[in-house]
Design an enzyme around this catalytic site. Structure first.
Site, PDB file in Angstrom:
ATOM      1  CG  ASP A  32     -41.970  -1.224  11.110  1.00 48.18           C
ATOM      2  OD1 ASP A  32     -41.018  -1.355  10.320  1.00 48.18           O
ATOM      3  OD2 ASP A  32     -42.925  -0.459  10.880  1.00 48.18           O
ATOM      4  CD  GLU A  93     -38.082  -2.535   8.296  1.00 48.07           C
ATOM      5  OE1 GLU A  93     -37.871  -1.396   7.832  1.00 48.07           O
ATOM      6  OE2 GLU A  93     -39.217  -3.051   8.342  1.00 48.07           O
ATOM      7  CG  ASP A 166     -46.288   1.688  11.320  1.00 45.21           C
ATOM      8  OD1 ASP A 166     -45.255   2.192  10.885  1.00 45.21           O
ATOM      9  OD2 ASP A 166     -47.433   2.126  11.067  1.00 45.21           O
TER      10      ASP A 166
END
Length: 231
Positions: A32, A93, A166
């Site tokens: 992330d 991501e 996260d």
């Protein structure tokens, strides 16, 4: 001349472990991306789609540090995780649009660091949008962070939800790739060769195809997000 340095030896050993593990399961390192907080989550996924936690953490960098030093910290952390855990692939991501231009630039810089780390290690590097990762673990692309944390806890059989968010997002990214695959290719392209040498044809999911089409429209109109452009 053969490179016999400790780092080269460790990378060679990691590649061997990846090759042996790939026969039975995948080991995916999900990321992330963030400059201040970067979530790292590694899971094993077997052929029956059962996922098991390997390791999870959040790498933090001080806002007062210069950008290049913050990126170096993240790069060194990624190199360490890849060397120690020997993942078979990375999934980071994919960021589509953000209201804060400064934030999206820093996130894009982190994504670049991730992609270079994966390519340097000879790994497949995939990207899935936040909505794809949410849908994979919760069934809804609009799930809240609390819902993602709860479902990641359930999927991995953890005693508590991964925190901060996260960390849960990184694990969701890894689970998404382990279950769905894909996450590769360029806009308008159907074939892509990974760093590991494999060719993946038409690997995109329908959501990824829609994302690519929207991005192409944004480039043609000069807008960051075609949904937000003035009419």
């Amino acid at each position: 001349m053969t490179d016999t340095s400790p780092l080269a030896t460790e990378r060679s050993s990691a590649r061997g472990r990846r090759a042996r593990r790939a026969v039975a399961e995948q080991r995916i390192l999900g990321i992330d991306p963030g400059m201040t907080r970067c979530g790292l989550g590694c899971v094993d996924v077997d052929p029956r789609r059962r996922a098991r936690l390997v390791e999870v953490a959040v790498v933090r960098t001080p806002a007062a540090a210069s950008p290049e030093l913050r990126l170096l910290t993240l790069a060194e952390a990624l190199d360490d995780w890849i060397a120690r855990l020997a993942p078979t692939s990375l999934s980071v991501e994919r960021v589509f649009a953000h209201d804060n231009l400064r934030s999206v630039i820093s996130v894009a810089q982190v994504i670049g660091v991730v992609m270079v780390a994966g390519a340097r290690a000879g790994l497949e590097v995939a990207q899935h949008t936040p909505s794809e990762a949410k849908a994979a673990v919760t069934g809804s692309g609009t799930a809240t962070k609390a819902q993602v944390q709860a479902m990641v806890q359930r999927i991995l059989g953890l005693d508590a939800p991964p925190r901060p968010a996260d960390a849960a997002d990184a694990l969701a990214q890894a689970i998404c790739h382990g279950w769905r695959g894909g996450g590769t290719g360029i806009d308008g392209g159907t074939d892509m060769v990974s760093a590991g040498g494999s060719i993946r044809v038409s690997a995109r999911t329908p959501a990824q195809q829609a994302w690519a089409a929207a991005q192409a429209r944004a480039r043609r109109t000069g807008a960051v997000d075609p949904r937000r452009r003035l009419r």
